[in-house]
Scaffold this motif. Structure first.
Motif, PDB file in Angstrom:
ATOM      1  N   GLY A 297       0.769  -0.687  -0.327  1.00 36.21           N
ATOM      2  CA  GLY A 297       0.010   0.228   0.061  1.00 36.21           C
ATOM      3  C   GLY A 297       0.639   1.140   0.330  1.00 36.21           C
ATOM      4  N   MET A 298       1.692   1.219   0.415  1.00 38.86           N
ATOM      5  CA  MET A 298       2.402   2.031   0.954  1.00 38.86           C
ATOM      6  C   MET A 298       3.388   2.508  -0.987  1.00 38.86           C
ATOM      7  N   ASP A 299       3.730   1.524  -0.884  1.00 36.89           N
ATOM      8  CA  ASP A 299       4.645   1.495  -2.409  1.00 36.89           C
ATOM      9  C   ASP A 299       3.499   2.366  -3.784  1.00 36.89           C
ATOM     10  N   TRP A 300       2.345   2.213  -3.418  1.00 32.45           N
ATOM     11  CA  TRP A 300       1.438   2.637  -4.428  1.00 32.45           C
ATOM     12  C   TRP A 300       1.406   4.161  -3.922  1.00 32.45           C
ATOM     13  N   LEU A 301       1.178   4.070  -2.366  1.00 31.72           N
ATOM     14  CA  LEU A 301       0.872   5.374  -1.824  1.00 31.72           C
ATOM     15  C   LEU A 301       1.992   6.664  -2.822  1.00 31.72           C
ATOM     16  N   MET A 302       3.565   5.924  -2.346  1.00 29.68           N
ATOM     17  CA  MET A 302       4.550   6.948  -2.547  1.00 29.68           C
ATOM     18  C   MET A 302       4.694   7.199  -4.430  1.00 29.68           C
ATOM     19  N   SER A 303       4.330   6.164  -5.007  1.00 29.07           N
ATOM     20  CA  SER A 303       4.563   6.122  -6.779  1.00 29.07           C
ATOM     21  C   SER A 303       3.475   7.308  -6.736  1.00 29.07           C
ATOM     22  N   ALA A 304       2.190   7.068  -6.262  1.00 27.13           N
ATOM     23  CA  ALA A 304       1.383   8.260  -7.003  1.00 27.13           C
ATOM     24  C   ALA A 304       1.489   9.284  -5.930  1.00 27.13           C
ATOM     25  N   THR A 305       1.919  10.007  -5.182  1.00 28.15           N
ATOM     26  CA  THR A 305       2.106  11.035  -5.241  1.00 28.15           C
ATOM     27  C   THR A 305       3.807  11.652  -4.656  1.00 28.15           C
ATOM     28  N   MET A 306       4.690  10.827  -4.314  1.00 27.98           N
ATOM     29  CA  MET A 306       5.769  11.760  -4.131  1.00 27.98           C
ATOM     30  C   MET A 306       6.121  12.288  -4.867  1.00 27.98           C
ATOM     31  N   LEU A 307       6.040  11.650  -6.899  1.00 32.18           N
ATOM     32  CA  LEU A 307       7.074  12.227  -7.954  1.00 32.18           C
ATOM     33  C   LEU A 307       6.159  13.331  -8.301  1.00 32.18           C
ATOM     34  N   PRO A 308       7.934  13.758  -8.767  1.00 29.89           N
ATOM     35  CA  PRO A 308       6.843  15.442  -9.255  1.00 29.89           C
ATOM     36  C   PRO A 308       6.342  14.871 -10.895  1.00 29.89           C
ATOM     37  N   HIS A 309       5.716  15.388 -11.613  1.00 30.30           N
ATOM     38  CA  HIS A 309       4.542  14.721 -12.451  1.00 30.30           C
ATOM     39  C   HIS A 309       4.665  16.119 -13.828  1.00 30.30           C
ATOM     40  N   ASP A 310       4.326  15.550 -14.811  1.00 32.39           N
ATOM     41  CA  ASP A 310       4.581  17.257 -15.849  1.00 32.39           C
ATOM     42  C   ASP A 310       3.606  17.943 -16.121  1.00 32.39           C
ATOM     43  N   PRO A 311       4.384  18.797 -15.661  1.00 25.51           N
ATOM     44  CA  PRO A 311       3.048  19.786 -15.402  1.00 25.51           C
ATOM     45  C   PRO A 311       2.032  20.357 -16.638  1.00 25.51           C
ATOM     46  N   ASP A 312       2.811  19.695 -18.101  1.00 22.11           N
ATOM     47  CA  ASP A 312       1.188  19.923 -19.556  1.00 22.11           C
ATOM     48  C   ASP A 312       0.404  18.632 -19.196  1.00 22.11           C
ATOM     49  N   THR A 313       0.487  18.389 -18.108  1.00 23.40           N
ATOM     50  CA  THR A 313      -1.328  16.947 -18.164  1.00 23.40           C
ATOM     51  C   THR A 313      -1.347  17.230 -17.600  1.00 23.40           C
ATOM     52  N   VAL A 314      -3.090  17.464 -17.320  1.00 22.68           N
ATOM     53  CA  VAL A 314      -3.568  16.947 -16.311  1.00 22.68           C
ATOM     54  C   VAL A 314      -3.462  15.250 -15.282  1.00 22.68           C
ATOM     55  N   PRO A 315      -3.641  15.429 -14.047  1.00 21.40           N
ATOM     56  CA  PRO A 315      -3.108  14.653 -13.387  1.00 21.40           C
ATOM     57  C   PRO A 315      -4.586  13.696 -13.398  1.00 21.40           C
ATOM     58  N   GLY A 316      -4.186  11.852 -13.254  1.00 24.78           N
ATOM     59  CA  GLY A 316      -4.366  10.786 -13.235  1.00 24.78           C
ATOM     60  C   GLY A 316      -5.189  10.963 -12.932  1.00 24.78           C
ATOM     61  N   LEU A 317      -6.046   9.673 -12.985  1.00 27.06           N
ATOM     62  CA  LEU A 317      -7.891   9.103 -11.671  1.00 27.06           C
ATOM     63  C   LEU A 317      -5.974   8.459 -10.538  1.00 27.06           C
ATOM     64  N   LYS A 318      -5.085   7.965 -10.213  1.00 22.89           N
ATOM     65  CA  LYS A 318      -4.091   7.472  -9.524  1.00 22.89           C
ATOM     66  C   LYS A 318      -3.609   8.320  -8.787  1.00 22.89           C
ATOM     67  N   ARG A 319      -2.789   9.121  -9.340  1.00 20.31           N
ATOM     68  CA  ARG A 319      -2.248  10.774  -8.299  1.00 20.31           C
ATOM     69  C   ARG A 319      -3.835  11.509  -8.059  1.00 20.31           C
ATOM     70  N   ARG A 320      -4.328  11.349  -8.372  1.00 21.86           N
ATOM     71  CA  ARG A 320      -5.817  12.331  -7.638  1.00 21.86           C
ATOM     72  C   ARG A 320      -6.320  11.245  -6.385  1.00 21.86           C
ATOM     73  N   MET A 321      -6.846  10.033  -6.497  1.00 17.03           N
ATOM     74  CA  MET A 321      -6.565   8.660  -5.588  1.00 17.03           C
ATOM     75  C   MET A 321      -5.445   8.842  -4.279  1.00 17.03           C
ATOM     76  N   GLY A 322      -4.439   9.109  -5.016  1.00 18.51           N
ATOM     77  CA  GLY A 322      -2.867   9.088  -4.296  1.00 18.51           C
ATOM     78  C   GLY A 322      -3.013  10.737  -3.113  1.00 18.51           C
ATOM     79  N   GLY A 323      -3.515  11.191  -4.047  1.00  9.46           N
ATOM     80  CA  GLY A 323      -3.718  12.267  -2.798  1.00  9.46           C
ATOM     81  C   GLY A 323      -4.762  12.501  -1.918  1.00  9.46           C
ATOM     82  N   TRP A 324      -5.635  11.933  -2.106  1.00  8.83           N
ATOM     83  CA  TRP A 324      -6.454  11.744  -1.580  1.00  8.83           C
ATOM     84  C   TRP A 324      -6.130  11.080   0.155  1.00  8.83           C
ATOM     85  N   ALA A 325      -5.931   9.781  -1.219  1.00 11.91           N
ATOM     86  CA  ALA A 325      -5.620   8.851   0.581  1.00 11.91           C
ATOM     87  C   ALA A 325      -4.117   9.506   1.411  1.00 11.91           C
ATOM     88  N   ALA A 326      -3.430  10.217   0.990  1.00 13.82           N
ATOM     89  CA  ALA A 326      -2.527  10.520   1.439  1.00 13.82           C
ATOM     90  C   ALA A 326      -2.562  11.824   2.461  1.00 13.82           C
TER      91      ALA A 326
END
Length: 376
Positions: A297-326
């Motif tokens: 679970g922590m591996d999933w959460l870290m990959s979904a939230t910790m790393l920066p993402h392409d600022p020119d793309t809309v955050p996907g479902l995993k990132r949004r769910m990860g942000g809520w879970a975090a």
């Protein structure tokens, strides 16, 4: 996949600056934006600039960005030193003042502080001297950032620090701590132990935590006191501290013992895991590694939230769910259920009241505009 862009070049650069040899101008384009988003561009710039051979391999278009990052990081470090000088002139000399995180790295002129972007100045004083230091700062002109009565109560009853303060015109906030963990959190540091083993900063009135305590504090700050969102820089700090201080078996044993004393062994295990996986940190298994469902679970959460993402793309479902879970995890670790319900209810009520007031004001403004007719 959230964070996948960072695995291409940003993380390899942080693991080994020699990765520059394998990067094209197109590779640098996204990497610069990711590094800037993670507040790591100055760190990368310093590492590349320290090797003249690698520096010549960097495209001229990229060198300008790296030079700018170095200049800005140097400016921020100067602001820290100026703030520390101002604080030293007003805090009573009899009060032991411990520098935390970036302020400590700058004051000790740690090599890994070069290129790092300090966000504020964190200092810690004994709990029984907190009021004295607060009044000294207020009398000298520092002011609390805008907070209401509830926030003041929250900070003073349940937090490990006072609300942020700033001297008018100064670049940096000051966070005045009396310990390193919220008094309501699951992990509560042994404050007496922290002060017992502080070290003096050369030619300064200031103190810093012991090496092991600095690492444990960085670990707690990331894995308990943050929502993990794009906090790769904090993991890079832990990597740098481990590389600087963990040289012998005795150092690792001391770190494990200290983490246990502060109730942070589980958090340290996660820090060692991701430092090793993402940054290639030479770590030792001095605490029980995370395993099973919690680890996955922590591996999933870290990959979904910790790393920066392409600022020119809309955050996907995993990132949004990860942000809520975090966010849920963050609040759960900092407060017991009863207090958490009360806190969130208060916050939601205030937000709703603000929205109602804003809507009413907008309606009045729109009505007034409709009643005014152009002349003629």
């Amino acid at each position: 996949m959230p964070g996948s862009e960072a695995h291409r070049h940003l993380l390899p650069l942080l693991r080994d600056v020699d990765h520059v040899r394998r990067m094209t101008l197109a590779d640098w384009d996204l990497t610069l934006r990711l590094a800037r988003q993670a507040r790591l561009l100055g760190t990368i710039a310093h590492r590349v600039a320290a090797n003249s051979v690698l520096w010549r391999l960097v495209p001229p278009e990229v060198q300008g960005h790296l030079c700018s990052a170095l200049v800005y990081a140097d400016h921020r470090a100067r602001m820290v030193r100026l703030e520390l000088g101002a604080l030293a002139s007003v805090i009573p000399s009899s009060v032991p003042v411990v520098l935390l995180k970036g302020a400590a790295y700058v004051a000790e002129a740690q090599p890994f502080a070069a290129g790092r972007l300090p966000g504020d100045v964190d200092i810690m004083v004994p709990r029984d001297r907190l009021d004295e230091v607060e009044h000294a700062l207020l009398d000298a002109g520092w002011k609390f950032e805008s907070v209401d009565d509830y926030d003041q109560q929250y900070y003073r009853q349940w937090s490990h620090e006072l609300p942020p303060m700033r001297y008018p015109g100064h670049a940096l906030e000051v966070d005045l701590h009396h310990t390193i963990t919220p008094v309501t959190s699951r992990t509560r540091a042994d404050t007496g132990l922290l002060f017992r083993d502080v070290r003096a900063v050369t030619a300064s009135r200031y103190l810093v935590l012991s090496p092991a305590d600095q690492i444990v504090h960085a670990v707690i700050h990331l894995f308990q006191d943050s929502e993990l969102d794009v906090r790769l820089r904090d993991l890079v700090d832990i990597d740098a501290l481990l590389r600087a201080y963990m040289q012998a078996d005795a150092d690792w044993c001391q770190l494990a013992t200290r983490a246990q004393c502060h109730g942070a062994s589980g958090l340290l295990a996660y820090a060692l895991r991701y430092c090793g996986l993402w940054l290639g940190t030479p770590v030792r298994e001095v605490v029980a590694p995370p395993m099973g469902l919690a680890c996955r679970g922590m591996d999933w959460l870290m990959s979904a939230t910790m790393l920066p993402h392409d600022p020119d793309t809309v955050p996907g479902l995993k990132r949004r769910m990860g942000g809520w879970a975090a966010q849920v995890r963050y609040h759960r670790l900092r407060m017991p259920p009863g207090l958490l319900i009360r806190h969130l209810s208060t916050k939601m009520g205030r937000q709703l009241a603000h929205a109602v007031r804003f809507r009413a004001a907008s309606k009045v403004r729109d009505t007034g505009a409709g009643q005014r007719q152009p002349g003629g």
